[in-house]
Design a protein around this motif. Structure first.
Motif, PDB file in Angstrom:
ATOM      1  N   PRO A 203       0.815  -1.226   0.000  1.00 54.14           N
ATOM      2  CA  PRO A 203       0.000   0.000   0.000  1.00 54.14           C
ATOM      3  C   PRO A 203       0.842   1.266   0.000  1.00 54.14           C
ATOM      4  O   PRO A 203       0.501   2.238  -0.680  1.00 54.14           O
ATOM      5  CB  PRO A 203      -0.825  -0.127   1.289  1.00 54.14           C
ATOM      6  N   ALA A 204       1.957   1.250   0.748  1.00 56.74           N
ATOM      7  CA  ALA A 204       2.826   2.433   0.777  1.00 56.74           C
ATOM      8  C   ALA A 204       3.412   2.701  -0.603  1.00 56.74           C
ATOM      9  O   ALA A 204       3.449   3.850  -1.069  1.00 56.74           O
ATOM     10  CB  ALA A 204       3.941   2.238   1.804  1.00 56.74           C
ATOM     11  N   LEU A 207       0.696   3.988  -2.977  1.00 54.96           N
ATOM     12  CA  LEU A 207       0.338   5.367  -2.652  1.00 54.96           C
ATOM     13  C   LEU A 207       1.404   6.340  -3.138  1.00 54.96           C
ATOM     14  O   LEU A 207       1.096   7.392  -3.712  1.00 54.96           O
ATOM     15  CB  LEU A 207       0.137   5.511  -1.138  1.00 54.96           C
ATOM     16  N   PHE A 210       1.145   6.501  -6.983  1.00 59.21           N
ATOM     17  CA  PHE A 210      -0.019   7.258  -7.443  1.00 59.21           C
ATOM     18  C   PHE A 210       0.175   8.748  -7.199  1.00 59.21           C
ATOM     19  O   PHE A 210      -0.208   9.580  -8.037  1.00 59.21           O
ATOM     20  CB  PHE A 210      -1.288   6.771  -6.736  1.00 59.21           C
ATOM     21  N   SER A 211       0.780   9.112  -6.065  1.00 59.29           N
ATOM     22  CA  SER A 211       1.060  10.521  -5.789  1.00 59.29           C
ATOM     23  C   SER A 211       2.021  11.092  -6.827  1.00 59.29           C
ATOM     24  O   SER A 211       1.842  12.209  -7.320  1.00 59.29           O
ATOM     25  CB  SER A 211       1.665  10.674  -4.385  1.00 59.29           C
ATOM     26  N   THR A 214       0.140  11.431 -10.172  1.00 56.71           N
ATOM     27  CA  THR A 214      -0.802  12.545 -10.110  1.00 56.71           C
ATOM     28  C   THR A 214      -0.084  13.875 -10.221  1.00 56.71           C
ATOM     29  O   THR A 214      -0.512  14.782 -10.953  1.00 56.71           O
ATOM     30  CB  THR A 214      -1.606  12.499  -8.801  1.00 56.71           C
TER      31      THR A 214
END
Length: 256
Positions: A203-204, A207, A210-211, A214
């Motif tokens: 998950p880290a 995330l 994705f950051s 983005t």
């Protein structure tokens, strides 16, 4: 937003590979070049008249083979993970540069859409399953370490297949964007470990990826030049890598 999620698929593949590599004992900096070469292999196969599925299988096999080389360098020749995978990254980049920059691939958008949700959902689930099977760093076995390198590179190959399918008239030369993102991912994961936080690696990593994706899409949306985007990428990766390095040094000093 949908375009951001679509462009996130290759980065999700890199994040999954990096998560299991870090959990197994060290980052894999070759994943970006594996993604590009695997995409090149798939594009070459399709442009030669083979079915897209055959090109995909070829790409995954090629990625897995490069992962095996990584594992052997780390286990048999005792290269540190960073330097061993960096050497493979440079070698794969050199091989990829031998192929044409632009490959005359037919329209593959339909394949990209068909791969979109399965890859976006399947890659994290497969990586999560593997993470459960990987023992903690101090108890790893040599054979398992080689398998981890193979799986990490295979995830990158999946990202390369999607990248190939999503682009018409594919340019697989690529910049160093993926390698910089990998340094950012490795730094973020290692920083969390050095700080003693109980972070779940997958998950880290997702995330962080994705950051990153983005932010790069927002910079493009606001017409920030590619030069300044690259500068920002390098700064972000350097900050995370240096923070992880000094945090790890501080932790080792306090334990000593």
């Amino acid at each position: 937003m949908l375009n951001t999620v679509r462009s996130f698929v290759p980065f999700a593949a890199l994040a999954a590979g990096m998560a299991i590599a870090v959990r197994a004992g060290g980052p894999d900096l070759s994943l970006g070049s594996v993604l590009l070469l695997s995409g090149t292999a798939a594009a070459q196969a399709v442009s030669a008249g083979l079915p897209f599925a055959a090109g995909g299988v070829l790409a995954v096999v090629l990625g897995a083979a490069i992962g095996a080389v990584n594992g052997l360098l780390i286990v048999r020749l005792r290269f540190p993970a960073v330097w061993g995978t960096l050497a493979v990254c440079i070698a794969v980049r050199m091989i990829n540069s031998l192929f044409p920059r632009r490959l005359p691939v037919p329209e593959l958008a339909a394949y990209a859409e068909a791969l979109f949700l399965p890859l976006l959902i399947g890659i994290p689930l497969a990586a999560l399953f593997l993470l459960v099977l990987i023992p903690l760093k101090g108890r790893e076995r040599h054979g398992l370490r080689i398998c981890v390198s193979v799986y990490a590179a295979a995830f990158a190959a999946l990202g390369g297949i999607y990248f190939c399918a999503r682009t018409t008239g594919v340019i697989m030369d690529g910049g160093i964007d993926y390698e910089i993102c990998l340094i950012f991912l490795a730094g973020g994961l290692c920083l969390g470990n050095a700080a003693g936080r109980k972070l779940l690696p997958l998950p880290a990593a997702l995330l962080l990826a994705f950051s990153w994706c983005t932010l790069m899409n927002l910079l493009t949306l606001y017409c920030v030049s590619s030069y300044w985007q690259l500068v920002l990428q390098i700064l972000l990766a350097a900050v995370f890598a240096l923070a992880a390095f000094f945090s790890n040094k501080k932790k080792q000093h306090s334990m000593g």
